[in-house]
Design a protein around this motif. Structure first.
Motif, PDB file in Angstrom:
ATOM      1  N   LEU A   1       0.966  -1.215   0.012  1.00 33.58           N
ATOM      2  CA  LEU A   1      -0.201  -0.038  -0.173  1.00 33.58           C
ATOM      3  C   LEU A   1       0.994   1.205   0.020  1.00 33.58           C
ATOM      4  O   LEU A   1       0.463   2.295  -0.093  1.00 33.58           O
TER       5      LEU A   1
ATOM      6  N   ALA B   1      -0.249   3.391  -2.643  1.00 37.59           N
ATOM      7  CA  ALA B   1      -1.703   3.454  -2.950  1.00 37.59           C
ATOM      8  C   ALA B   1      -2.087   5.053  -2.553  1.00 37.59           C
ATOM      9  O   ALA B   1      -1.576   5.743  -1.968  1.00 37.59           O
ATOM     10  N   PRO B   2      -3.292   5.437  -3.318  1.00 40.61           N
ATOM     11  CA  PRO B   2      -3.762   6.507  -3.000  1.00 40.61           C
ATOM     12  C   PRO B   2      -4.022   6.779  -1.380  1.00 40.61           C
ATOM     13  O   PRO B   2      -4.506   5.772  -0.756  1.00 40.61           O
TER      14      PRO B   2
ATOM     15  N   VAL C   1      -7.390   5.575   0.008  1.00 45.89           N
ATOM     16  CA  VAL C   1      -7.082   4.114   0.311  1.00 45.89           C
ATOM     17  C   VAL C   1      -6.689   3.647   1.780  1.00 45.89           C
ATOM     18  O   VAL C   1      -7.347   2.941   2.554  1.00 45.89           O
TER      19      VAL C   1
ATOM     20  N   GLN D   1     -14.247   6.597   2.374  1.00 46.07           N
ATOM     21  CA  GLN D   1     -12.971   5.972   2.378  1.00 46.07           C
ATOM     22  C   GLN D   1     -12.588   4.559   2.533  1.00 46.07           C
ATOM     23  O   GLN D   1     -12.069   3.900   1.820  1.00 46.07           O
TER      24      GLN D   1
ATOM     25  N   THR E   1     -13.580   3.102  -0.707  1.00 46.09           N
ATOM     26  CA  THR E   1     -12.485   3.336  -1.726  1.00 46.09           C
ATOM     27  C   THR E   1     -11.376   1.983  -1.432  1.00 46.09           C
ATOM     28  O   THR E   1     -10.918   1.505  -2.249  1.00 46.09           O
ATOM     29  N   PHE E   2     -11.343   2.056  -0.180  1.00 44.86           N
ATOM     30  CA  PHE E   2     -10.108   0.878   0.384  1.00 44.86           C
ATOM     31  C   PHE E   2     -10.793  -0.278  -0.049  1.00 44.86           C
ATOM     32  O   PHE E   2     -10.023  -1.209  -0.579  1.00 44.86           O
TER      33      PHE E   2
ATOM     34  N   LYS F   1     -12.885  -1.309  -2.711  1.00 47.97           N
ATOM     35  CA  LYS F   1     -12.469  -1.374  -4.154  1.00 47.97           C
ATOM     36  C   LYS F   1     -11.295  -1.398  -4.571  1.00 47.97           C
ATOM     37  O   LYS F   1     -11.005  -2.398  -5.481  1.00 47.97           O
ATOM     38  N   TYR F   2     -10.482  -0.821  -3.783  1.00 44.88           N
ATOM     39  CA  TYR F   2      -8.851  -0.885  -4.239  1.00 44.88           C
ATOM     40  C   TYR F   2      -8.363  -2.450  -3.940  1.00 44.88           C
ATOM     41  O   TYR F   2      -8.025  -3.033  -4.791  1.00 44.88           O
ATOM     42  N   ALA F   3      -8.888  -2.895  -2.825  1.00 47.97           N
ATOM     43  CA  ALA F   3      -8.309  -4.173  -2.487  1.00 47.97           C
ATOM     44  C   ALA F   3      -8.852  -5.242  -3.462  1.00 47.97           C
ATOM     45  O   ALA F   3      -8.318  -6.218  -3.948  1.00 47.97           O
TER      46      ALA F   3
ATOM     47  N   GLU G   1      -9.851  -4.771  -6.760  1.00 50.58           N
ATOM     48  CA  GLU G   1      -9.061  -4.577  -7.836  1.00 50.58           C
ATOM     49  C   GLU G   1      -7.720  -5.214  -7.943  1.00 50.58           C
ATOM     50  O   GLU G   1      -7.417  -5.579  -8.860  1.00 50.58           O
ATOM     51  N   LYS G   2      -7.138  -5.242  -6.856  1.00 50.31           N
ATOM     52  CA  LYS G   2      -5.827  -5.848  -6.608  1.00 50.31           C
ATOM     53  C   LYS G   2      -5.911  -7.417  -6.351  1.00 50.31           C
ATOM     54  O   LYS G   2      -4.868  -8.109  -6.205  1.00 50.31           O
TER      55      LYS G   2
END
Ligand SMILES: [Zn+2]
Length: 154
Positions: A57, A60-61, A64, A120, A123-124, A126-128, A130-131
């Motif tokens: 991370l 990461a943004p 996130v 937030q 967002t976290f 969704k990021y997870a 995606e990864k």
């Protein structure tokens, strides 16, 4: 600014804005190679906790990291509040009972939303996703559930 300094800044921002009860606690934050989580928290001593953030991370943004850290701070706040009655049995139940863990994680996410970090958190997650990190129901609220809760909150 170093990466750890940046984590510290994010931590302080979330605590001041949404978890003021934690202002007097010593909560160390650092990057570490976590095997099967993006963030983890634990207790260091009577008044101390740590939050570890996976090195994946680091780039990461910020939003996130905020979402993930708000989730861990929510755990810490609940632990602090319940520390007087959080027995060894509760800790064992968390480890052994999927039902108990699911309830605990869902409550943790609800508290994050109530304290104003639902966006937030979304967002976290969704990021997870995606990864490619799998999300199980015992991990807390799903993306769809949080979206539904946030749309009702507006
Ligand atoms: Zn959790």
């Amino acid at each position: 600014m170093s990466k750890v300094e940046n984590l510290t800044k994010i931590r302080d921002r979330i605590i001041i804005k949404s978890f003021p009860e934690l202002m007097d606690y010593d909560i160390q934050v650092e990057y570490n190679d976590l095997k099967d989580a993006l963030l983890e928290y634990g207790e260091l001593s009577e008044e101390g906790f740590y939050i570890e953030v996976d090195t994946s991370l680091e780039n990461a943004p910020e939003k996130v990291i905020e979402g993930g850290m708000a989730h861990e701070l929510s755990h810490i706040l609940t632990d602090k509040k319940e520390s007087k009655n959080l027995t060894f049995r509760d800790k064992l139940a968390y480890k052994l009972s999927e039902k108990y863990r699911t309830l605990d994680e869902r409550n943790t996410d609800l508290l994050v939303i109530i304290r104003g970090f639902g966006n937030q958190l979304l967002t976290f997650l969704k990021y997870a996703e995606e990864k490619g990190f799998p999300h199980y129901k015992e991990d807390g609220l799903s993306i769809r559930e949080i979206e539904a809760l946030l749309s009702k909150a507006i």
